[in-house]
Design a protein around this motif. Structure first.
Motif, PDB file in Angstrom:
ATOM      1  N   VAL A 531       0.879  -1.172   0.000  1.00 43.19           N
ATOM      2  CA  VAL A 531       0.000   0.000   0.000  1.00 43.19           C
ATOM      3  C   VAL A 531       0.916   1.221   0.000  1.00 43.19           C
ATOM      4  CG1 VAL A 531      -1.838   1.237   1.185  1.00 43.19           C
ATOM      5  CG2 VAL A 531      -1.757  -1.259   1.274  1.00 43.19           C
ATOM      6  N   PRO A 532       1.132   1.844  -1.158  1.00 48.55           N
ATOM      7  CA  PRO A 532       2.085   2.968  -1.201  1.00 48.55           C
ATOM      8  C   PRO A 532       1.679   4.128  -0.296  1.00 48.55           C
ATOM      9  CG  PRO A 532       1.543   2.190  -3.404  1.00 48.55           C
ATOM     10  CD  PRO A 532       0.590   1.529  -2.467  1.00 48.55           C
ATOM     11  N   GLN A 533       0.404   4.383  -0.187  1.00 47.66           N
ATOM     12  CA  GLN A 533      -0.078   5.438   0.693  1.00 47.66           C
ATOM     13  C   GLN A 533      -1.572   5.261   0.906  1.00 47.66           C
ATOM     14  OE1 GLN A 533       0.659   9.172  -1.243  1.00 47.66           O
ATOM     15  NE2 GLN A 533      -0.531   8.639  -3.066  1.00 47.66           N
ATOM     16  N   GLY A 534      -2.075   5.819   1.982  1.00 42.92           N
ATOM     17  CA  GLY A 534      -3.491   5.691   2.258  1.00 42.92           C
ATOM     18  C   GLY A 534      -3.872   6.422   3.517  1.00 42.92           C
ATOM     19  N   ARG A 535      -5.056   6.129   3.999  1.00 44.63           N
ATOM     20  CA  ARG A 535      -5.573   6.757   5.202  1.00 44.63           C
ATOM     21  C   ARG A 535      -6.143   5.684   6.119  1.00 44.63           C
ATOM     22  NH1 ARG A 535      -4.355  11.953   6.053  1.00 44.63           N
ATOM     23  NH2 ARG A 535      -6.378  12.331   7.043  1.00 44.63           N
ATOM     24  N   MET A 536      -6.039   5.901   7.449  1.00 47.15           N
ATOM     25  CA  MET A 536      -6.575   4.986   8.440  1.00 47.15           C
ATOM     26  C   MET A 536      -7.230   5.801   9.544  1.00 47.15           C
ATOM     27  SD  MET A 536      -4.526   2.271  10.898  1.00 47.15           S
ATOM     28  CE  MET A 536      -4.193   1.081   9.596  1.00 47.15           C
ATOM     29  N   SER A 563      -5.640   9.206  10.108  1.00 41.02           N
ATOM     30  CA  SER A 563      -4.179   9.235  10.123  1.00 41.02           C
ATOM     31  C   SER A 563      -3.666   8.814   8.744  1.00 41.02           C
ATOM     32  CB  SER A 563      -3.627   8.289  11.190  1.00 41.02           C
ATOM     33  OG  SER A 563      -3.902   8.758  12.490  1.00 41.02           O
ATOM     34  N   THR A 564      -2.526   9.317   8.420  1.00 41.74           N
ATOM     35  CA  THR A 564      -1.938   9.000   7.122  1.00 41.74           C
ATOM     36  C   THR A 564      -1.178   7.667   7.193  1.00 41.74           C
ATOM     37  OG1 THR A 564      -1.694  11.331   6.566  1.00 41.74           O
ATOM     38  CG2 THR A 564      -0.329   9.759   5.341  1.00 41.74           C
ATOM     39  N   ILE A 565      -1.419   6.805   6.221  1.00 45.06           N
ATOM     40  CA  ILE A 565      -0.589   5.603   6.049  1.00 45.06           C
ATOM     41  C   ILE A 565       0.526   5.973   5.101  1.00 45.06           C
ATOM     42  CG2 ILE A 565      -0.499   3.209   5.264  1.00 45.06           C
ATOM     43  CD1 ILE A 565      -3.469   2.976   5.839  1.00 45.06           C
ATOM     44  N   ARG A 566       1.730   6.067   5.643  1.00 44.61           N
ATOM     45  CA  ARG A 566       2.875   6.414   4.800  1.00 44.61           C
ATOM     46  C   ARG A 566       3.187   5.280   3.843  1.00 44.61           C
ATOM     47  NH1 ARG A 566       7.438   6.657   6.854  1.00 44.61           N
ATOM     48  NH2 ARG A 566       8.276   8.232   5.398  1.00 44.61           N
ATOM     49  N   CYS A 567       3.053   4.024   4.326  1.00 45.88           N
ATOM     50  CA  CYS A 567       3.218   2.854   3.466  1.00 45.88           C
ATOM     51  C   CYS A 567       2.862   1.621   4.260  1.00 45.88           C
ATOM     52  CB  CYS A 567       4.635   2.733   2.901  1.00 45.88           C
ATOM     53  SG  CYS A 567       5.922   2.446   4.156  1.00 45.88           S
ATOM     54  N   GLY A 568       2.499   0.593   3.546  1.00 51.34           N
ATOM     55  CA  GLY A 568       2.286  -0.724   4.123  1.00 51.34           C
ATOM     56  C   GLY A 568       2.884  -1.765   3.198  1.00 51.34           C
ATOM     57  N   VAL A 569       3.709  -2.645   3.743  1.00 55.02           N
ATOM     58  CA  VAL A 569       4.400  -3.645   2.919  1.00 55.02           C
ATOM     59  C   VAL A 569       4.307  -4.998   3.606  1.00 55.02           C
ATOM     60  CG1 VAL A 569       6.565  -4.367   1.857  1.00 55.02           C
ATOM     61  CG2 VAL A 569       5.989  -1.927   1.973  1.00 55.02           C
ATOM     62  N   ALA A 570       3.823  -5.985   2.856  1.00 60.76           N
ATOM     63  CA  ALA A 570       3.817  -7.367   3.336  1.00 60.76           C
ATOM     64  C   ALA A 570       4.474  -8.225   2.262  1.00 60.76           C
ATOM     65  CB  ALA A 570       2.400  -7.841   3.605  1.00 60.76           C
ATOM     66  N   ASP A 571       5.607  -8.821   2.589  1.00 60.94           N
ATOM     67  CA  ASP A 571       6.373  -9.607   1.618  1.00 60.94           C
ATOM     68  C   ASP A 571       6.712 -10.946   2.277  1.00 60.94           C
ATOM     69  OD1 ASP A 571       7.701 -10.320  -0.638  1.00 60.94           O
ATOM     70  OD2 ASP A 571       9.472  -9.078  -0.270  1.00 60.94           O
ATOM     71  N   PHE A 572       6.274 -12.057   1.626  1.00 60.83           N
ATOM     72  CA  PHE A 572       6.426 -13.388   2.208  1.00 60.83           C
ATOM     73  C   PHE A 572       7.210 -14.293   1.262  1.00 60.83           C
ATOM     74  CE2 PHE A 572       2.747 -11.678   4.295  1.00 60.83           C
ATOM     75  CZ  PHE A 572       2.763 -12.191   5.577  1.00 60.83           C
ATOM     76  N   ASP A 573       8.106 -15.076   1.810  1.00 57.26           N
ATOM     77  CA  ASP A 573       8.715 -16.202   1.093  1.00 57.26           C
ATOM     78  C   ASP A 573       7.876 -17.441   1.368  1.00 57.26           C
ATOM     79  OD1 ASP A 573      11.001 -15.065  -0.146  1.00 57.26           O
ATOM     80  OD2 ASP A 573      11.976 -14.958   1.807  1.00 57.26           O
ATOM     81  N   VAL A 574       7.648 -18.233   0.331  1.00 55.85           N
ATOM     82  CA  VAL A 574       6.809 -19.426   0.455  1.00 55.85           C
ATOM     83  C   VAL A 574       7.652 -20.658   0.158  1.00 55.85           C
ATOM     84  CG1 VAL A 574       4.714 -20.610  -0.306  1.00 55.85           C
ATOM     85  CG2 VAL A 574       4.786 -18.103  -0.265  1.00 55.85           C
TER      86      VAL A 574
END
Length: 686
Positions: A531-536, A563-574
């Motif tokens: 999520v590059p940017q958003g709001r919460m 509140s501002t979401i500056r970024c959200g990153v979820a990266d998984f190895d499977v």
């Protein structure tokens, strides 16, 4: 008057210049033949040699005629039977009288008690036993190399057709010859009579049996019964009842340029097919046209009746034009409904060797629940055909991934292509608006390209490959999510969206498995969501860091500030179906949350731990991580009570307050990061 004179003058001119000279030349040629040709002279003035030769020829002709008149054709039954037995590698015997009548404009043959045995692997049942066969032939047609039968009468035929699981057919007289897929081409029969016929079919590959009665007659009155051709029988297919009825007009004065009408009804395996059409050229069974209507509970069941692999679907009803041109079958301009969705298009099936199916399909309005059945889900359509509801997936309650077994043997048996487009989609939770699918099946490898879903905002596109040749199929997927709104994942509460923004993601997995669930449980690769940017909602952002004082006050006051979401990153190895967090970060303007943990794609459970750090001084904060665990369909959100130093009574209250954030973790899957360098985190996400 002048016109008649002109015609008379013209005729005289033709006689003078054309007819007279030609007549003169003919006369000269005749005179020369009379004077010089020895053959002509021997006929006009035969000598002793010519008379002897003519006598011998006449005696031979008379002897042949007398011989044929007195000949007992039964003497040939043995030689004919031995020749046919050797040629077709089975016992063939003419056990009754053989009567041949040659001296007629319609010579005929009558065969009594014909036995046509089965091949060496099916000797328990004769392929055919016939009490009497009478066949007449039109002599003048034989002289020009054509076979036309004024009459073919068959009395009490008993025919047994056996097909084994490995494809052997008892009626195939040339098993080593490649199958070209063309229909039988029979000689023209002006009148066909079949009395008390019986047909038995045993098709072991589809577990199909059929016992049918066959008649063909021209009734002189109603008391004689129905005129025309009738084949009617009952049996079973794959354990379910099977019925078949084929009706045609009377076989009288049939002509090749006059189509022969028929109607066929086939019901079994949960399906019903009705064809009403005509054989374009009578007795050329490779050419016909008809209207075809079909309905049933699942298009996949039609494999048992047609040999064509089709996807799982809800109940269907379709109608269109069915045409056969030797080894090419087409079902064109068909339309109808599958579940609660409309469906139209064209299908082309090419036989002769390896089966090839090409389909172009479209829907004006798709019910997305109808599409889930293709993946192995179960759905039910209401009686009005206006709404489909997913009952369960793969027969396992509470699971996301269907566990229906892929029918790999069917994918190995045919090639083909498919193109599908849905112009619009009925309102659904995921807000899908359009669908486009394409597929190519070749030598047991199915390539799906494209797989495209267009949402109200954003798209999901990708490709998938299923190699059905190994004992357990091996698959690869690569899907990309672009611009999907978080508001569609976490619905608004009291008119206020808890989070907003656009999500980007990618799933790259490969592995073995004969169902989607088993594939995921054994897969390897990567999963990522950004999520590059958003709001919460500010209250939820505070609670990410267990900032109890600020978060609780905002909730209790009904504070809808963002509140501002500056970024959200979820990266998984499977690996081996376990997705382990490589990066798990949600960075807001008030809290930096990072996490660790894993998601088990096999049992569809998650075990994540989120640590939040407040960016601003707060009065009350619990120094304990948030735990997200349990099934993917209903995750549990709580706190690690073992690390709480005081205020134990507040733990239960926080668990209840934080619960709305559960949807965010279930779908966004925030990841691990030590630094909230959003540019670097997003760049490194795969």
């Amino acid at each position: 008057m002048s016109r008649s004179l002109n015609l008379k003058s013209l005729w005289q001119d033709i006689r003078t210049r054309g007819v007279a000279p030609a007549g003169a030349r003919m006369g000269q040629w005749r005179d020369w033949v009379v004077e010089n040709d020895p053959v002509y002279g021997s006929f006009r003035r035969p000598g002793r040699t010519e008379k002897i030769a003519a006598s011998v020829v006449l005696v031979l002709i008379a002897a042949i005629v007398i011989f044929l008149l007195l000949f007992d054709w039964n003497w040939l039954r043995g030689p004919i039977g031995r020749w046919a037995s050797a040629k077709y590698d089975r016992e063939v015997a003419l056990q009754g009288d053989l009567d041949v009548r040659l001296f007629s404009w319609t010579p005929s043959v009558i065969v009594n008690d014909l036995k046509f045995g089965g091949p060496s692997w099916a000797t328990e049942a004769d392929t055919a036993n016939v009490e009497r066969i009478e066949a007449q032939f039109r002599l003048r047609k034989l002289f020009v190399g054509q076979v036309e039968m004024p009459l073919l009468s068959i009395t009490r035929p008993r025919v047994v057709l056996i097909a084994t699981e490995d494809g052997r057919q008892s009626w195939d007289l040339e098993p080593d010859k490649p199958d070209d897929g063309e229909g039988a081409k029979l000689p023209l029969i002006n009148r066909l009579v079949i009395t008390d016929g019986r047909l038995s079919v045993d098709e072991q590959r589809r577990d199909l049996t059929l016992e049918a009665a066959v008649t063909a007659q021209e009734a002189a009155s109603d008391a004689d019964g129905q005129s025309g051709f009738v084949l009617e029988g009952e049996g079973s297919i794959n354990g379910s009842p099977l019925t078949l009825k084929i009706e045609g007009g009377p076989f009288i004065n049939i002509r090749r340029n006059r189509p022969y009408g028929f109607k066929a009804t086939l019901a079994g395996a949960g399906s019903r097919l009705v064809a009403d059409g005509a054989i374009t050229r009578p007795f050329d069974l490779g050419q016909f046209t008809s209207t075809l209507s079909l309905q049933g509970q699942n298009l996949n069941d039609l494999y048992l009746l047609t040999g064509v692999t089709l996807p799982n679907t809800p109940a269907y009803r379709l109608a269109g034009a069915l045409t056969r041109d030797d080894n090419i079958w087409t079902f064109n301009d068909f339309s109808g409904r599958v579940g609660a969705s409309d469906l139209e298009g064209d299908v082309r099936v090419q036989g002769g060797g390896r089966l090839k199916v090409d389909a172009t399909l479209s829907s004006q309005r798709l019910d997305i629940d109808d599409l889930t059945t293709i993946l192995g889900g179960r759905a039910q359509t209401n009686a009005a055909g206006t709404d489909t509801t997913t009952i369960s997936t793969g027969g396992t309650v509470g699971k996301l991934l269907p566990d229906a077994t892929l029918q790999v043997e069917r994918l190995r048996a045919m090639d083909g292509t498919i193109s599908y487009r849905a112009a619009s989609v009925k309102a659904n939770d995921m807000d899908i608006r359009r669908v486009q699918l394409g597929g190519d099946l070749k030598d047991g490898v199915l390539n799906l390209d494209p797989v495209a879903f267009t949402f109200n905002r954003g798209t999901l596109t990708g490709t998938a490959t299923i190699d059905a040749n190994p004992e357990v199929p091996y698959s690869k997927i690569d899907f990309r999510l672009a611009g999907y709104p978080l508001e569609s994942i976490i619905p608004a509460r009291d008119g206020v969206a808890p989070v907003s923004g656009a999500a980007l993601g990618r799933a790259r997995l490969e592995g073995s498995g004969n169902s989607i669930h088993r594939f995921a449980a054994a897969s390897k690769g990567s999963l990522s969501l950004v999520v590059p940017q958003g709001r919460m909602r500010a209250a939820f952002a505070e609670l990410l860091g267990i900032n109890a004082s600020a978060g609780l006050l905002k909730l209790l006051r009904g504070d809808d500030s963002q509140s501002t979401i500056r970024c959200g990153v979820a990266d998984f190895d499977v690996a081996n179906g376990i997705a382990r967090a490589r990066t798990l970060v949600v960075d807001t303007d008030v809290v930096l949350a990072s996490g660790t943990g894993s998601i088990n794609l096999g049992d569809e459970t998650m075990n994540l731990k989120i640590d939040g750090e407040s960016k601003r001084p707060r009065l009350l904060r619990l120094w304990t991580p948030i735990l997200v665990s349990g099934p993917l369909t209903a995750p549990r959100v709580g706190v690690d009570t073992s690390q709480i130093i005081g205020q134990g009574g507040l733990t239960a209250l926080l668990g209840a307050v934080v619960a709305p954030v559960a949807a965010l973790f279930a779908f966004v899957d925030p990841g691990l990061a030590e630094d909230a360098n959003c540019g670097s985190l997003i760049a490194n996400a795969r």
